[in-house]
Design a protein around this motif. Sequence first.
Motif, PDB file in Angstrom:
ATOM      1  N   MET A  43       0.827  -1.201   0.000  1.00  0.00           N
ATOM      2  CA  MET A  43       0.000   0.000   0.000  1.00  0.00           C
ATOM      3  C   MET A  43       0.872   1.265   0.000  1.00  0.00           C
ATOM      4  O   MET A  43       0.579   2.236  -0.697  1.00  0.00           O
ATOM      5  N   LEU A  44       1.948   1.230   0.798  1.00  0.00           N
ATOM      6  CA  LEU A  44       2.830   2.395   0.824  1.00  0.00           C
ATOM      7  C   LEU A  44       3.493   2.617  -0.534  1.00  0.00           C
ATOM      8  O   LEU A  44       3.699   3.756  -0.951  1.00  0.00           O
ATOM      9  N   ALA A  45       3.830   1.528  -1.220  1.00  0.00           N
ATOM     10  CA  ALA A  45       4.445   1.657  -2.541  1.00  0.00           C
ATOM     11  C   ALA A  45       3.470   2.280  -3.544  1.00  0.00           C
ATOM     12  O   ALA A  45       3.867   3.051  -4.426  1.00  0.00           O
ATOM     13  N   LEU A  46       2.173   1.958  -3.426  1.00  0.00           N
ATOM     14  CA  LEU A  46       1.159   2.575  -4.283  1.00  0.00           C
ATOM     15  C   LEU A  46       1.060   4.071  -4.012  1.00  0.00           C
ATOM     16  O   LEU A  46       0.980   4.890  -4.929  1.00  0.00           O
ATOM     17  N   ILE A  47       1.071   4.433  -2.736  1.00  0.00           N
ATOM     18  CA  ILE A  47       0.976   5.848  -2.364  1.00  0.00           C
ATOM     19  C   ILE A  47       2.206   6.621  -2.829  1.00  0.00           C
ATOM     20  O   ILE A  47       2.106   7.774  -3.264  1.00  0.00           O
ATOM     21  N   ALA A  48       3.372   5.972  -2.753  1.00  0.00           N
ATOM     22  CA  ALA A  48       4.612   6.640  -3.143  1.00  0.00           C
ATOM     23  C   ALA A  48       4.808   6.707  -4.650  1.00  0.00           C
ATOM     24  O   ALA A  48       5.714   7.394  -5.131  1.00  0.00           O
ATOM     25  N   GLY A  49       3.960   6.005  -5.415  1.00  0.00           N
ATOM     26  CA  GLY A  49       4.116   5.981  -6.864  1.00  0.00           C
ATOM     27  C   GLY A  49       5.133   4.971  -7.341  1.00  0.00           C
ATOM     28  O   GLY A  49       5.537   4.982  -8.506  1.00  0.00           O
ATOM     29  N   ALA A  50       5.565   4.056  -6.441  1.00  0.00           N
ATOM     30  CA  ALA A  50       6.554   3.046  -6.811  1.00  0.00           C
ATOM     31  C   ALA A  50       5.904   1.802  -7.405  1.00  0.00           C
ATOM     32  O   ALA A  50       6.589   0.976  -7.998  1.00  0.00           O
ATOM     33  N   ARG A  51       4.601   1.648  -7.255  1.00  0.00           N
ATOM     34  CA  ARG A  51       3.863   0.533  -7.856  1.00  0.00           C
ATOM     35  C   ARG A  51       2.692   1.065  -8.666  1.00  0.00           C
ATOM     36  O   ARG A  51       2.118   2.103  -8.349  1.00  0.00           O
ATOM     37  N   GLU A  52       2.346   0.319  -9.700  1.00  0.00           N
ATOM     38  CA  GLU A  52       1.232   0.715 -10.573  1.00  0.00           C
ATOM     39  C   GLU A  52      -0.096   0.314  -9.945  1.00  0.00           C
ATOM     40  O   GLU A  52      -0.249  -0.804  -9.439  1.00  0.00           O
ATOM     41  N   ILE A  53      -1.061   1.220  -9.968  1.00  0.00           N
ATOM     42  CA  ILE A  53      -2.386   0.962  -9.422  1.00  0.00           C
ATOM     43  C   ILE A  53      -3.184   0.117 -10.403  1.00  0.00           C
ATOM     44  O   ILE A  53      -3.334   0.476 -11.571  1.00  0.00           O
ATOM     45  N   GLN A  54      -3.698  -1.040  -9.940  1.00  0.00           N
ATOM     46  CA  GLN A  54      -4.470  -1.923 -10.816  1.00  0.00           C
ATOM     47  C   GLN A  54      -5.960  -1.604 -10.786  1.00  0.00           C
ATOM     48  O   GLN A  54      -6.659  -1.753 -11.785  1.00  0.00           O
ATOM     49  N   SER A  55      -6.464  -1.187  -9.638  1.00  0.00           N
ATOM     50  CA  SER A  55      -7.872  -0.801  -9.521  1.00  0.00           C
ATOM     51  C   SER A  55      -8.009   0.143  -8.347  1.00  0.00           C
ATOM     52  O   SER A  55      -7.148   0.213  -7.472  1.00  0.00           O
ATOM     53  N   GLY A  56      -9.110   0.871  -8.321  1.00  0.00           N
ATOM     54  CA  GLY A  56      -9.317   1.844  -7.261  1.00  0.00           C
ATOM     55  C   GLY A  56      -8.615   3.158  -7.579  1.00  0.00           C
ATOM     56  O   GLY A  56      -8.098   3.373  -8.681  1.00  0.00           O
ATOM     57  N   ARG A  57      -8.578   4.045  -6.605  1.00  0.00           N
ATOM     58  CA  ARG A  57      -8.023   5.380  -6.814  1.00  0.00           C
ATOM     59  C   ARG A  57      -7.179   5.769  -5.596  1.00  0.00           C
ATOM     60  O   ARG A  57      -7.577   5.551  -4.454  1.00  0.00           O
TER      61      ARG A  57
END
Length: 407
Positions: free
Chosen positions: A1-15
Amino acid sequence: MLALIAGAREIQSGRVEVVGGNMASAGYRRTVCPRIAYMPQGLGKNLYPRLSVFENIDFFGSLFGQSVSDRSQRIAALAAGTGLTPFMSRPVGKLSGGMKQKLGLCCALIHDSDLLILDEPTNGIDPLSRRQFWQLVDDIRRQRPKLSVLVATANMEEAAGFDWLVAMDDARVLASGTVSDLLQQTATETLQQAFVALLPEAKRRLHQQVEIPPSMITDGSQAAIEANGLSIRFGDFVAVDNVSFKIDRGEIFGFVGSNGCGKTTTMKMLTGLLAPSEGAARLFGEPIDPHDLATRCRVGYMSQSFSLYSELTVSQNLILHARLFHVPAEQVARRVEQMVERFGLRGVSDQLPAGLPLGIRQRLSLAVAMIHQPEILILDESRLRALTRWLVTPSGTCSASCPETMA
């Protein structure tokens, strides 16, 4: 989750919205990421091991466009706040785990960010350094009151000092609120108790207080490990100075001290990974010889930095280490199955270690160290409290495959 917030992982669904914008947009990520300081999970994961402490911090400062004079002032302040000033010229690869964690924080804090994301930042840091770490974060927050800090931790003592908590299990949010909110909701007195109370019934039913059993061997048998006058120097630096001790069979023997005081170096001398400058050590009465595989196979060593092969799956790592330690071929499959079952690795046996959470990687490292059923188990900065449940049976006694001695 932290990687999604930091922009280090690609978001697959949701916002995911960070600082007022959508992180699913590549253009927005390029704009906002300089305003985010991200310290990922793992010892020194955002560092360059061949560069010195100073060069790492200076490099991160240059990435964010800071002038030489500005970088110099900030580096001096960060080094002083983390106790790294005496080690500025040392290569990162030669730092202890705790010192790498503090350096990682310095690199994350070198620029002015609006959001500081810390993923398990104090894992492997001694209590004194942990206090210094959070004192540094508090000082920065006082200087910049609008800075938001997002932390992942399994340390309930740390979590008790945070403004807002989100309790998670199996990728889902269990509850959120202030510390008092969670304690009131669960009618408990501590965060540890509150978290257990929030778990699903199936997991909560299996919870029990972990107790480390005392040694039951009192026959005065030969010592498992003996060290006499162990010393080691690297140039002018004395890493271990005239250390002597004896570890009996069946004993849990602890090295306690601050980061960089020589604990890991001593352990490496006990396993033959480093040759002492002076003194000697014995395993089961025999001089330590790094080329004596028969004696070394009696030892299981879980290193501070994970000694796993990142390109191999969990099962493949276990199979490889079983073969390296000459487990009979007809026993390898059964031994791997035992380790997978005992250390709770069933659901991740086909995954690569790099994609696993820190706690599961530690369990895998412990399984790798024990797959050949060693008589001595050496654990370096391994969070023994968290791993104890995997080393003892529900009755609280050592199981049949539990080693005789732990250091």
